[in-house]
Design a protein around this motif. Structure first.
Motif, PDB file in Angstrom:
ATOM      1  N   ASN A  85       0.509  -1.090   0.070  1.00  0.00           N
ATOM      2  CA  ASN A  85       0.075  -0.036  -0.415  1.00  0.00           C
ATOM      3  C   ASN A  85       1.097   0.976   0.029  1.00  0.00           C
ATOM      4  N   SER A  86       2.071   1.197  -0.609  1.00  0.00           N
ATOM      5  CA  SER A  86       3.284   1.975  -0.133  1.00  0.00           C
ATOM      6  C   SER A  86       2.943   3.145  -1.536  1.00  0.00           C
ATOM      7  N   LEU A  87       3.712   4.454  -1.235  1.00  0.00           N
ATOM      8  CA  LEU A  87       3.896   4.734  -2.396  1.00  0.00           C
ATOM      9  C   LEU A  87       4.986   4.398  -3.143  1.00  0.00           C
ATOM     10  N   GLY A  88       5.708   3.783  -2.628  1.00  0.00           N
ATOM     11  CA  GLY A  88       6.926   3.491  -3.105  1.00  0.00           C
ATOM     12  C   GLY A  88       6.582   2.342  -4.257  1.00  0.00           C
ATOM     13  N   ALA A  89       6.299   1.446  -3.259  1.00  0.00           N
ATOM     14  CA  ALA A  89       5.490  -0.185  -3.798  1.00  0.00           C
ATOM     15  C   ALA A  89       4.786   0.459  -5.234  1.00  0.00           C
ATOM     16  N   ASP A  90       3.953   1.452  -5.185  1.00  0.00           N
ATOM     17  CA  ASP A  90       2.985   1.769  -6.130  1.00  0.00           C
ATOM     18  C   ASP A  90       3.094   2.157  -7.188  1.00  0.00           C
ATOM     19  N   ALA A  91       4.447   3.134  -7.208  1.00  0.00           N
ATOM     20  CA  ALA A  91       4.997   3.575  -8.713  1.00  0.00           C
ATOM     21  C   ALA A  91       5.778   2.731  -9.266  1.00  0.00           C
ATOM     22  N   ILE A  92       6.483   1.412  -8.647  1.00  0.00           N
ATOM     23  CA  ILE A  92       7.403   0.758  -8.900  1.00  0.00           C
ATOM     24  C   ILE A  92       5.945  -0.755 -10.298  1.00  0.00           C
ATOM     25  N   PHE A  93       4.666  -0.738  -9.107  1.00  0.00           N
ATOM     26  CA  PHE A  93       3.997  -1.230 -10.143  1.00  0.00           C
ATOM     27  C   PHE A  93       3.391  -1.301 -11.010  1.00  0.00           C
ATOM     28  N   ASP A  94       3.075   0.267 -10.918  1.00  0.00           N
ATOM     29  CA  ASP A  94       2.874   1.010 -12.328  1.00  0.00           C
ATOM     30  C   ASP A  94       3.720   0.988 -12.937  1.00  0.00           C
ATOM     31  N   GLN A  95       4.764   1.481 -13.140  1.00  0.00           N
ATOM     32  CA  GLN A  95       6.288   0.954 -14.209  1.00  0.00           C
ATOM     33  C   GLN A  95       5.969  -0.377 -14.314  1.00  0.00           C
ATOM     34  N   PHE A  96       6.158  -1.277 -14.053  1.00  0.00           N
ATOM     35  CA  PHE A  96       5.834  -2.323 -14.959  1.00  0.00           C
ATOM     36  C   PHE A  96       4.110  -2.797 -15.391  1.00  0.00           C
ATOM     37  N   PHE A  97       3.793  -2.170 -14.948  1.00  0.00           N
ATOM     38  CA  PHE A  97       2.552  -2.450 -15.962  1.00  0.00           C
ATOM     39  C   PHE A  97       2.233  -1.484 -16.865  1.00  0.00           C
ATOM     40  N   GLY A  98       2.911  -0.612 -16.991  1.00  0.00           N
ATOM     41  CA  GLY A  98       3.279   0.215 -17.952  1.00  0.00           C
ATOM     42  C   GLY A  98       4.242  -0.384 -18.879  1.00  0.00           C
ATOM     43  N   TRP A  99       5.030  -1.116 -18.909  1.00  0.00           N
ATOM     44  CA  TRP A  99       5.577  -1.952 -19.900  1.00  0.00           C
ATOM     45  C   TRP A  99       4.731  -2.663 -20.059  1.00  0.00           C
ATOM     46  N   ALA A 100       3.996  -3.917 -19.057  1.00  0.00           N
ATOM     47  CA  ALA A 100       3.798  -5.014 -19.681  1.00  0.00           C
ATOM     48  C   ALA A 100       2.309  -4.478 -20.814  1.00  0.00           C
ATOM     49  N   PHE A 101       1.947  -3.004 -21.446  1.00  0.00           N
ATOM     50  CA  PHE A 101       0.791  -2.723 -21.930  1.00  0.00           C
ATOM     51  C   PHE A 101       0.874  -1.535 -22.693  1.00  0.00           C
ATOM     52  N   ALA A 102       2.357  -1.033 -22.993  1.00  0.00           N
ATOM     53  CA  ALA A 102       3.113  -0.462 -24.018  1.00  0.00           C
ATOM     54  C   ALA A 102       3.410  -1.459 -25.012  1.00  0.00           C
ATOM     55  N   GLY A 103       2.655  -2.222 -25.932  1.00  0.00           N
ATOM     56  CA  GLY A 103       2.883  -3.412 -26.787  1.00  0.00           C
ATOM     57  C   GLY A 103       3.918  -3.026 -27.599  1.00  0.00           C
ATOM     58  N   ASP A 104       4.987  -3.574 -26.331  1.00  0.00           N
ATOM     59  CA  ASP A 104       6.457  -3.912 -27.410  1.00  0.00           C
ATOM     60  C   ASP A 104       6.490  -4.998 -27.226  1.00  0.00           C
ATOM     61  N   SER A 105       6.958  -5.405 -28.648  1.00  0.00           N
ATOM     62  CA  SER A 105       7.372  -6.860 -28.298  1.00  0.00           C
ATOM     63  C   SER A 105       8.932  -8.204 -28.478  1.00  0.00           C
ATOM     64  N   PHE A 106       8.801  -9.259 -27.912  1.00  0.00           N
ATOM     65  CA  PHE A 106      10.112  -9.361 -27.864  1.00  0.00           C
ATOM     66  C   PHE A 106       9.979 -10.677 -28.136  1.00  0.00           C
TER      67      PHE A 106
END
Length: 261
Positions: A200-221
Motif C-alpha cells: 500500500n506504500s507509494l514506493g511500491a505503487d510506483a514500481i507496480f505502475d512502471q511494470f504494468f506500463g511496460w506490459a501494456f506498452a505493446g512492445d514485441s520481444f
C-alpha cells in the motif's frame, strides 16, 4: 528481396532449434525477495482453486547442467509462471517452448495464451531495455532491487493468470493496486504487516505502475520463452542469440537453400 529471404531462412532455422530444445536445471534459492510472506489465490468460476500461503515472490536462482545447450553451466535468476507445482534442488529436464503454451500442466485459468503472452513479452522487452533483466531472462543483480524483484514476480503472475478481459480493462483504464490485487481471478495479499504496508506504500505503487506500463506498452520481444515441466515449476527465460559462428552457419544454410531453388 534475396537478402530478406536469406535473413528469414536463417531466423527460421534459429527459431526451430530453440522451440525443440530441452534444458536440465535445478533450483538453488529464492533471491531478491521480500520473503515467503505472500498469500496468492487463483479463482476460477467463483471458487478458490489454488491458494498457497507463504509464497516467496522474487527471482528464483537455477543452475543449468553442462548439457543444456546455450545455457550450459550457467546460473540464471528467473521468474515463474506456475502456481501448481514446486521447485526442487535436484536436476530436472524442462522443455523450452512458447510462453503462450505455459504452464504445464495448464492452470485452472488455462494456458497463458497469445494475449497474456503478449503482455509478458512487452514487460520483458522494457525490462531488458531498462537494464533490469539480461538477454537470458535473468535478473541483473546489480540493477534490480529486492522490492523490484518482488513486484516483478507479482506482476508476472498477474499477467499470466488474470482474466484477459480484466487485464484489458486495466490496460485501458489505468492501473491501481486495489483493482489489480484486490479482486479478479488472481489475487495477492500480504501475510505480514510489513508486506501489507509495502503493497500500500507509494514506493511500491510506483514500481507496480512502471511494470504494468511496460506490459501494456505493446512492445514485441519474440525471444521470451518458457521452460516447462510436468513435475517442476515453470520459468520464463530468454532464448540467447546464437554465437557469431552459429549465425554464420544459419546464413550459409539460407544461401544454400536459395541457390538450390
Amino acid at each position: 528481396m534475396k537478402l530478406m529471404w536469406i535473413a528469414l531462412a536463417a531466423g527460421a532455422a534459429i527459431a526451430t532449434g530453440a522451440s525443440a530444445s530441452t534444458v536440465i536445471a535445478k533450483y538453488d534459492n529464492v533471491l531478491y525477495s521480500r520473503g515467503g510472506t505472500f498469500t496468492v489465490q487463483l479463482d476460477r468460476n467463483g471458487g478458490p482453486v489454488i491458494g498457497p500461503s507463504n509464497v516467496g515472490a522474487g527471482g528464483l536462482q537455477h543452475t543449468f547442467r553442462n548439457d543444456s545447450q546455450r545455457f550450459a553451466n550457467q546460473t540464471l535468476t528467473t521468474f515463474c509462471v506456475d502456481l501448481g507445482q514446486n521447485v526442487a534442488g535436484s536436476y530436472s529436464t524442462y522443455n523450452v517452448g512458447t510462453v503462450a503454451g505455459a504452464p504445464v500442466p495448464a492452470s485452472p485459468a488455462g494456458l497463458i495464451g497469445a494475449t497474456r503472452a503478449g503482455y509478458l513479452q512487452s514487460l520483458y522487452s522494457n525490462a531488458v531495455g531498462a537494464g533490469l533483466i539480461d538477454l537470458r531472462g535473468s535478473v541483473i543483480t546489480s540493477a534490480m532491487s529486492t522490492n523490484q524483484a518482488t513486484a516483478f514476480q507479482l506482476v508476472v503472475w498477474e499477467l499470466a493468470f488474470e482474466d484477459e478481459g480484466n487485464l484489458l480493462t486495466t490496460a485501458m483504464n489505468g492501473y491501481s493496486l486495489a483493482s489489480v490485487f484486490g479482486g479478479g481471478e488472481f489475487t495477492v495479499a500480504g501475510n505480514t504487516t510489513s508486506n501489507t504496508n509495502w503493497l500500500n506504500s507509494l514506493g511500491a505503487d510506483a514500481i507496480f505502475d512502471q511494470f504494468f506500463g511496460w506490459a501494456f506498452a505493446g512492445d514485441s520481444f519474440g525471444r521470451l520463452a518458457a521452460m516447462t515441466s510436468g513435475i517442476r515449476q515453470d520459468q520464463l527465460i530468454i532464448i540467447p542469440l546464437p554465437t557469431g559462428g552459429a549465425l554464420a552457419l544459419a546464413g550459409i544454410a539460407g544461401i544454400a537453400i536459395r541457390r538450390r531453388r
